[in-house]
Enzyme design. Structure first.
Site, PDB file in Angstrom:
ATOM      1  N   ASP A 201       0.641  -1.046  -0.241  1.00 23.90           N
ATOM      2  CA  ASP A 201      -0.191  -0.621  -0.155  1.00 23.90           C
ATOM      3  C   ASP A 201       0.766   1.008   0.545  1.00 23.90           C
ATOM      4  O   ASP A 201       2.524   1.389  -0.344  1.00 23.90           O
ATOM      5  CB  ASP A 201      -0.980  -0.041   0.954  1.00 23.90           C
ATOM      6  CG  ASP A 201      -2.270   0.591   0.693  1.00 23.90           C
ATOM      7  OD1 ASP A 201      -2.490   1.666   0.089  1.00 23.90           O
ATOM      8  OD2 ASP A 201      -3.033   0.154   1.824  1.00 23.90           O
TER       9      ASP A 201
ATOM     10  N   ASP B 285     -10.097   3.911  -3.070  1.00 19.48           N
ATOM     11  CA  ASP B 285     -10.717   2.750  -2.950  1.00 19.48           C
ATOM     12  C   ASP B 285     -12.288   2.379  -3.651  1.00 19.48           C
ATOM     13  O   ASP B 285     -13.013   3.169  -3.377  1.00 19.48           O
ATOM     14  CB  ASP B 285     -10.787   1.973  -1.724  1.00 19.48           C
ATOM     15  CG  ASP B 285      -9.381   2.075  -0.868  1.00 19.48           C
ATOM     16  OD1 ASP B 285      -8.257   2.211  -1.286  1.00 19.48           O
ATOM     17  OD2 ASP B 285      -9.576   1.518   0.282  1.00 19.48           O
TER      18      ASP B 285
HETATM   19  C1  GLA Z   1      -6.410   1.619   1.221  1.00 14.74           C
HETATM   20  C2  GLA Z   1      -6.168   0.717   0.139  1.00 14.74           C
HETATM   21  C3  GLA Z   1      -7.438  -0.710   0.509  1.00 14.74           C
HETATM   22  C4  GLA Z   1      -6.907  -0.973   1.836  1.00 14.74           C
HETATM   23  C5  GLA Z   1      -7.364  -0.588   3.039  1.00 14.74           C
HETATM   24  C6  GLA Z   1      -6.363  -0.910   4.024  1.00 14.74           C
HETATM   25  O1  GLA Z   1      -6.676   1.916   1.726  1.00 14.74           O
HETATM   26  O2  GLA Z   1      -6.495   1.488  -0.599  1.00 14.74           O
HETATM   27  O3  GLA Z   1      -7.011  -1.134  -0.680  1.00 14.74           O
HETATM   28  O4  GLA Z   1      -6.514  -1.937   2.085  1.00 14.74           O
HETATM   29  O5  GLA Z   1      -5.675   0.812   3.206  1.00 14.74           O
HETATM   30  O6  GLA Z   1      -5.903  -0.047   5.275  1.00 14.74           O
END
Ligand code: GLA
Length: 397
Positions: free
Chosen positions: A151, A207
């Site tokens: 990430d 997301d």
């Molecule tokens: C980010 C990523 C998500 C998930 C969260 C976890 O938002 O884009 O897909 O992995 O972190 O905290």
């Protein structure tokens, strides 16, 4: 050219290709990865028990037979680092350690994935990988990790390309073939460099959330989560960057999480199949309604996603709410969706010339959701499509 120069050049070329072949991560995910990830449904509520049950359910539900492979724990499995800097898994939630869990997942014939972050902390505030890349890679390899989602939270002034090249080098040095899932939300256009740094997939947007449409700020000034159609729009022009071993990632599936209708989930799954997207389920596999299981295990739609040519589909026509998308398949046929984004049922036409054939061609059309041959058709295919729905077909001359 002198013979000696030719010999030296061909030796060099051989050495380069040998090095390329020897990278332990070469030849991974030659078709888009398929699996399950904990985040969309469970967030930080992860545990050894739950992940084992999900792996069992992947087998029992028929998903493993349909091609799903990776069981990936997202954020929050980790709590600290020990005095030597080694990452420590939550001892209450993962009493047999991550290694025991990975062994269990492997014993079912599945593969095991984990999550970390290129910055100092993960998005949920757990210890990140920054400064521990090689140390973590050795631990992941020893645990039997097959897939790493990496990430981008808390990376301050880090350079994205250099950071992901660094973790790839660390993973390769550790010697185990590990898929690298770049989760950088498209900010530094990872489609332009993701393949070169050894990334196998890269997120193209913020997301996904379990809704049909609409971009929403997380909090004022902090952009954004996206609905299904927003993500499809963001990916529509990125088709030239995808191919075997390196995929655009429009984020994990929300199919079955309850925020959309079954018609919308069918469209979501069809679009992701057309986009040659990773098919990473994000719902509770232990208690799926049959309708949801049938979406996730539709082998004809999955075959479009997993077609070995690895071509990403593209939008070939847009007339208001009516869209046609087409994806080249290896045998010369095309997968096509007729996609109705509008509020009412309407007729949509896919002409052969729009999808990529001359008008005079006669082709066999097969409906991949009805599992029925439509017949031999010349020139165009016209069909009524429900609101927010798709009709998905293959067109084979
Ligand atoms: C980010 C990523 C998500 C998930 C969260 C976890 O938002 O884009 O897909 O992995 O972190 O905290």
């Amino acid at each position: 050219m002198k013979r000696s120069v030719v010999v030296i050049l061909s030796l060099l070329a051989g050495a380069v290709s040998l090095i390329a072949q020897e990278r332990p991560s070469a030849n991974l995910v030659l078709t888009p990865p398929m699996g399950w990830n904990s985040w969309n449904k469970f967030g930080c509520n992860v545990s050894d028990d739950m992940i084992r049950q999900m792996a069992d359910a992947m087998v029992k539900s028929g998903m493993k037979d349909a091609g799903y492979q990776y069981i990936v724990i997202d954020d929050c499995w980790q709590v600290s680092r020990d005095a030597a800097g080694n990452i420590v898994a939550d001892p209450q939630r993962f009493p047999s350690g991550i290694e025991g869990l990975a062994d269990y997942v492997h014993s079912l014939g599945l593969k095991f994935g984990i999550y970390s972050d290129a910055g100092s902390k993960t998005c949920a505030g757990r210890p990140g990988g920054l400064g521990h890349e090689y140390q973590d890679a050795i631990v992941y390899a020893a645990w039997g990790v097959d897939y790493l989602k990496y990430d981008w939270c808390n990376t301050t002034t880090q350079d994205a390309r250099a950071s992901y090249a660094n973790i790839r080098a660390a993973l390769d040095t550790a010697g185990r073939p590990i898929v690298l899932s770049i989760c950088e939300w498209g900010k530094a256009q990872p489609w332009l460099w993701g393949k070169e740094v050894g990334g196998n997939l890269w997120r193209t947007t913020g997301d996904i959330q379990d809704r049909w449409a609409g971009k929403k700020e997380w909090k004022p000034g902090d952009c954004c989560s996206y609905g299904v159609v927003d993500i499809a729009d963001a990916e529509a022009d990125l088709y030239s960057y995808a191919g075997p071993g390196h995929w655009n990632d429009p984020d994990m599936l929300e199919v079955g999480n309850g925020g959309m209708t079954d018609v919308e989930y069918r469209s979501h799954f069809s679009l992701w199949a057309m986009l040659a997207a990773p098919l990473i389920a994000g719902n509770d596999l232990r208690n799926m309604r049959p309708e949801i299981r049938d979406i996730l295990t539709n082998k004809e739609v999955i075959a479009v996603n997993q077609d070995p040519l690895g071509s990403q589909g593209r939008r070939v026509s847009k007339d208001g709410d009516r869209e046609v998308w087409s994806k080249q398949l290896r045998d010369g046929s095309l997968a096509v969706i007729l996609f109705n984004r509008g509020p009412a049922e309407q007729n949509i036409v896919a002409t052969w010339e729009t999808i990529g054939y001359p008008a005079h061609v006669t082709a066999s059309v097969r409906d991949l959701w009805q599992h029925k041959d439509v017949g031999k058709i010349t020139g165009k295919f016209s069909v009524s499509v429900p609101s927010h729905g798709v009709v998905m077909v293959t067109v084979k001359p």
